[in-house]
Design a protein around this motif. Structure first.
Motif, PDB file in Angstrom:
ATOM      1  N   SER A 222       0.828  -1.197   0.000  1.00 38.06           N
ATOM      2  CA  SER A 222       0.000   0.000   0.000  1.00 38.06           C
ATOM      3  C   SER A 222       0.868   1.255   0.000  1.00 38.06           C
ATOM      4  O   SER A 222       1.900   1.296   0.673  1.00 38.06           O
ATOM      5  CB  SER A 222      -0.894  -0.003   1.244  1.00 38.06           C
ATOM      6  N   VAL A 223       0.422   2.286  -0.746  1.00 34.75           N
ATOM      7  CA  VAL A 223       1.169   3.553  -0.720  1.00 34.75           C
ATOM      8  C   VAL A 223       1.304   4.079   0.705  1.00 34.75           C
ATOM      9  O   VAL A 223       2.294   4.730   1.040  1.00 34.75           O
ATOM     10  CB  VAL A 223       0.511   4.657  -1.586  1.00 34.75           C
ATOM     11  N   ALA A 224       0.307   3.781   1.540  1.00 34.68           N
ATOM     12  CA  ALA A 224       0.347   4.301   2.912  1.00 34.68           C
ATOM     13  C   ALA A 224       1.517   3.709   3.696  1.00 34.68           C
ATOM     14  O   ALA A 224       1.920   4.250   4.731  1.00 34.68           O
ATOM     15  CB  ALA A 224      -0.970   3.995   3.619  1.00 34.68           C
ATOM     16  N   THR A 313      -2.456   9.268  -1.771  1.00 37.78           N
ATOM     17  CA  THR A 313      -1.425   8.834  -0.825  1.00 37.78           C
ATOM     18  C   THR A 313      -1.823   9.107   0.628  1.00 37.78           C
ATOM     19  O   THR A 313      -1.147   8.664   1.544  1.00 37.78           O
ATOM     20  CB  THR A 313      -0.082   9.524  -1.108  1.00 37.78           C
ATOM     21  N   GLN A 314      -2.863   9.905   0.822  1.00 33.96           N
ATOM     22  CA  GLN A 314      -3.339  10.193   2.184  1.00 33.96           C
ATOM     23  C   GLN A 314      -4.714  10.840   2.077  1.00 33.96           C
ATOM     24  O   GLN A 314      -5.162  11.182   0.993  1.00 33.96           O
ATOM     25  CB  GLN A 314      -2.379  11.152   2.892  1.00 33.96           C
ATOM     26  N   ARG A 315      -5.360  11.008   3.240  1.00 29.84           N
ATOM     27  CA  ARG A 315      -6.572  11.827   3.267  1.00 29.84           C
ATOM     28  C   ARG A 315      -6.164  13.293   3.375  1.00 29.84           C
ATOM     29  O   ARG A 315      -5.108  13.584   3.942  1.00 29.84           O
ATOM     30  CB  ARG A 315      -7.420  11.455   4.480  1.00 29.84           C
ATOM     31  N   PRO A 316      -6.973  14.206   2.849  1.00 27.06           N
ATOM     32  CA  PRO A 316      -6.657  15.616   3.079  1.00 27.06           C
ATOM     33  C   PRO A 316      -6.687  15.912   4.578  1.00 27.06           C
ATOM     34  O   PRO A 316      -7.455  15.301   5.329  1.00 27.06           O
ATOM     35  CB  PRO A 316      -7.764  16.369   2.336  1.00 27.06           C
ATOM     36  N   VAL A 317      -5.822  16.821   5.004  1.00 30.32           N
ATOM     37  CA  VAL A 317      -5.757  17.200   6.418  1.00 30.32           C
ATOM     38  C   VAL A 317      -6.805  18.284   6.655  1.00 30.32           C
ATOM     39  O   VAL A 317      -6.682  19.399   6.151  1.00 30.32           O
ATOM     40  CB  VAL A 317      -4.343  17.711   6.771  1.00 30.32           C
ATOM     41  N   ARG A 318      -7.842  17.934   7.403  1.00 36.59           N
ATOM     42  CA  ARG A 318      -8.954  18.872   7.623  1.00 36.59           C
ATOM     43  C   ARG A 318      -8.685  19.709   8.872  1.00 36.59           C
ATOM     44  O   ARG A 318      -7.784  19.392   9.653  1.00 36.59           O
ATOM     45  CB  ARG A 318     -10.258  18.093   7.763  1.00 36.59           C
TER      46      ARG A 318
END
Ligand SMILES: [Cu+2]
Length: 665
Positions: A222-224, A313-318
């Protein structure tokens, strides 16, 4: 003449053809036979001229003419020849005063006009590549136009039309024959249009192999999990930063205030510097950027999990969230960071900063130690039409003692190219996009092109007089390097826009490259254009790659170790600064002219209208990487982005770039 100009000329000739064919048809319908005859001759000549412009473009590359050669011109040539034969003969007869112009002649000329129109419409709406579905729709629309015209025109000239038709109809009543033609033609048109529409809705393939091996069954990573090192190299230190994304009113040097989105309340964000081998440890926090932010390390070949692409590659940082980046500063040079979430808004509003990694002592003998000289990092950004250099929006003076080595690190954080002129000292371009050039020669009196996202490191020895850095030929602005005590001097700089542009493909000296680009394992062609395409699930007049918009552009599949070649063709009338994440690409040629200077490794290359670039790289940074236009509105609103996917790498996120506000966060 450049291919870009030929593209424009070809568009103009095509539109002139449409105008003359329609004018010929209308004047014929109005029985203005003299004018109609002249216009018919003109239309035929313009059509021949069009064949010539298309032939020239074909010589520049098949991508520029495919739909014209396979559909537009054959359709126009057929309809045009029929029109000239039927209407020409009828007009010659009419001029001798023997008969009225028959209706079928009017229908034939107007049908040629519809065919002439269909060509440019297909070019503007679809472009490359032409599909069978599109061709069927276009042909059926021209056919429908012909049938409708016959219905409208024929009753007005019933007598002559029926006489003509009846003569050829072997005694059958003209009315029922016309009706038969109408119904049959209508059925053919509807069937073709239906088939074409159906074909257009076939789902696109999800992956393209570029001539390489298909996807294997190797175990997935996984990219993570593709994250950076946890510690610096021996002797290195940890460069720790906390960057808080927040809205702020930023005061520029002129006193002007800008409502900005910032990292840490500053524009540009905090300058991150390191020495090769250090560990970069950056914690991104989001205070109040509602849609979310990320950190993308532009041009820095970080492990894929650090790349900062939301949705991939990730979730947006909210707001209230954070994301920790850690990677080793192995690459030396000038880079920058920016948000990759809705970046066409975020970067423009100020979510960017610079990253400079300097070599360890002794590793670059030719370079003077920065401490002795002047080493300035100069991100160039446009706020509301005003160019701001390193956060300063008016002319800036900087002291520089004569004899001091100077390094100016220019970073273009905008979506369009800037033109750079350095006046007052001969200089070298030591590095492009962070990578050193081989034996760069001294130049002066040249303009430099700095593509969107690109960097140029200019080095020179400070002379005994003022040196000026001019951006976009605005001689009143920019940066002045001034020897102490010199308060008024200025370099001679009459017309910076007259200086010729330096071509980096011939700059510096050749050197060995680490792979043979002539024998690629994969070869992908990307034809950039505008057209109607689905972008993020909605139809749009998109910025397309091979006729499609994100995320319906097939992924490019590569395997670790592959030598990969890209052919990038720009059919459109706009410049597309092409940017691949995670890898620098080696420029092989532009418009068929090979690169003859220093090996040129770039992460963004400006594909101007009508240009064709060949570049290559070695796939040795596993991940799923964005491959996109760095004109950020083109990428995010227009859909001009796709993924380069390593065999065996997966993403736990939704896989599409979640950076568009249309995604509704
Ligand atoms: Cu673009």
């Amino acid at each position: 003449m450049s291919t870009g100009l030929w593209i424009i000329l070809d568009h103009l000739v095509a539109l002139l053809g449409v105008a003359t064919w329609f004018a010929a048809g209308v004047t014929l319908a109005l029985r203005r036979t003299r004018t109609a005859f002249a216009l018919l001759v003109a239309a035929a000549l313009v059509t021949l001229l069009r064949v010539a412009t298309v032939a020239v473009l074909a010589g520049r590359g098949w991508w520029y003419v495919q739909e014209k050669v396979l559909l537009g011109l054959p359709m126009l040539a057929t309809a045009g020849a029929v029109a000239v034969l039927l209407a020409g003969r009828a007009l010659l007869t009419a001029r001798r005063g023997r008969a009225d112009v028959p209706a079928y002649a009017v229908v034939a000329v107007l049908t040629a006009a519809y065919a002439a129109l269909a060509g440019p419409v297909v070019t503007f709406l679809v472009g490359y590549p032409l599909t069978v579905g599109t061709a069927l729709i276009a042909i059926s629309l021209v056919g429908a136009g012909a049938l409708l015209t016959a219905r409208v025109v024929a009753p007005a000239a019933q007598g002559t039309a029926e006489a003509g038709v009846a003569a050829a109809a072997e005694g059958r009543p003209a009315f029922s024959r016309r009706r038969f033609i109408g119904w049959t033609g209508g059925a053919v048109v509807v069937t073709a249009a239906g088939a074409g529409t159906g074909l257009s809705f076939l789902p696109p393939e999800s992956v393209t192999l570029g001539g390489g091996r298909p996807r294997s069954s190797r175990p997935a990573v996984s990219v993570a999990d593709l994250r950076g090192a946890g510690s610096p190299a021996p002797g290195g230190t940890v460069r720790r930063h906390v960057l808080t994304a927040k809205k702020a009113t930023v005061r520029l040097s002129s006193g002007r205030e800008v409502d900005a989105w910032t990292y840490d309340g500053e524009v540009p964000g905090p300058a991150i510097t390191a020495t090769q081998g250090d560990l970069i440890d950056v914690r991104l926090r989001n205070a109040d950027i509602d849609g979310g932010v990320t950190l993308h390390w532009h041009g820095y070949d970080v492990p894929c999990g650090e790349d900062g692409v939301p949705g991939l590659t990730q979730r947006p940082v909210r707001p209230g969230e954070e994301f920790a980046h850690r990677f080793r500063a192995d690459q030396v040079g000038t880079y920058w960071y920016h948000t990759h979430h809705a970046s066409h808004v975020g970067v423009r509003k100020g979510l960017y900063g610079t990253l400079v990694v300097r070599p360890r002592d002794g590793q670059r003998a030719a370079e003077p130690a920065a401490a002795e000289g002047v080493d300035l990092t100069l991100p160039v950004h446009t706020f509301d039409g005003v160019v701001v250099i390193a956060g300063r929006d008016d002319r800036t003076d900087h002291p520089a003692p004569p004899g001091a080595p100077v390094r100016l690190r220019l970073v273009n954080t905008d979506s369009d190219a800037h033109r750079i002129v350095l006046a007052g000292a001969p200089f070298r371009i030591a590095a492009v996009d962070g990578r050193d050039l081989h034996q760069p020669g001294e130049v002066s009196d040249v303009g430099l092109r700095l593509p969107a996202g690109g960097r140029l490191d200019l080095v020179f020895v400070m002379p005994d007089a003022v040196v000026a850095l001019v951006v976009d030929d605005d001689a009143a602005g920019g940066l002045r390097l001034r020897p102490p005590g010199d308060t008024a001097g200025a370099p001679r700089l009459d017309n910076p826009s007259d200086l010729p542009e330096l071509d980096l493909l011939g700059y510096g000296a050749p050197a060995a490259v680490p792979f043979d680009p002539r024998r690629p394992d994969r070869h992908f062609t990307m034809v950039l254009d505008r057209g109607v395409a689905v972008v993020d699930g909605r139809p749009a007049y998109a910025q397309t790659v091979n006729g499609r918009g994100h995320p319906r552009i097939p992924d490019q599949l590569v395997a670790e170790g592959d030598v990969v070649r890209f052919t990038v063709v720009n059919r459109s009338l706009e410049t597309h600064p092409w940017h691949l994440h995670g890898h620098p690409v080696l420029v092989l040629s532009r418009d068929g002219t090979p690169s003859t200077g220093s090996p040129l490794w770039v992460d963004t290359f400006d594909v101007r209208p009508g240009q064709t670039w060949e570049v290559a790289f070695r796939a040795r940074n596993p991940g799923i990487w964005m491959n996109h236009c760095h004109n950020l509105p083109h990428a995010h609103q227009g859909g001009m982005m796709l993924r380069l996917r390593y065999d065996g790498v997966t993403t736990p996120f939704d896989g599409s770039h979640g950076g568009s506000p249309r995604h509704g966060h």
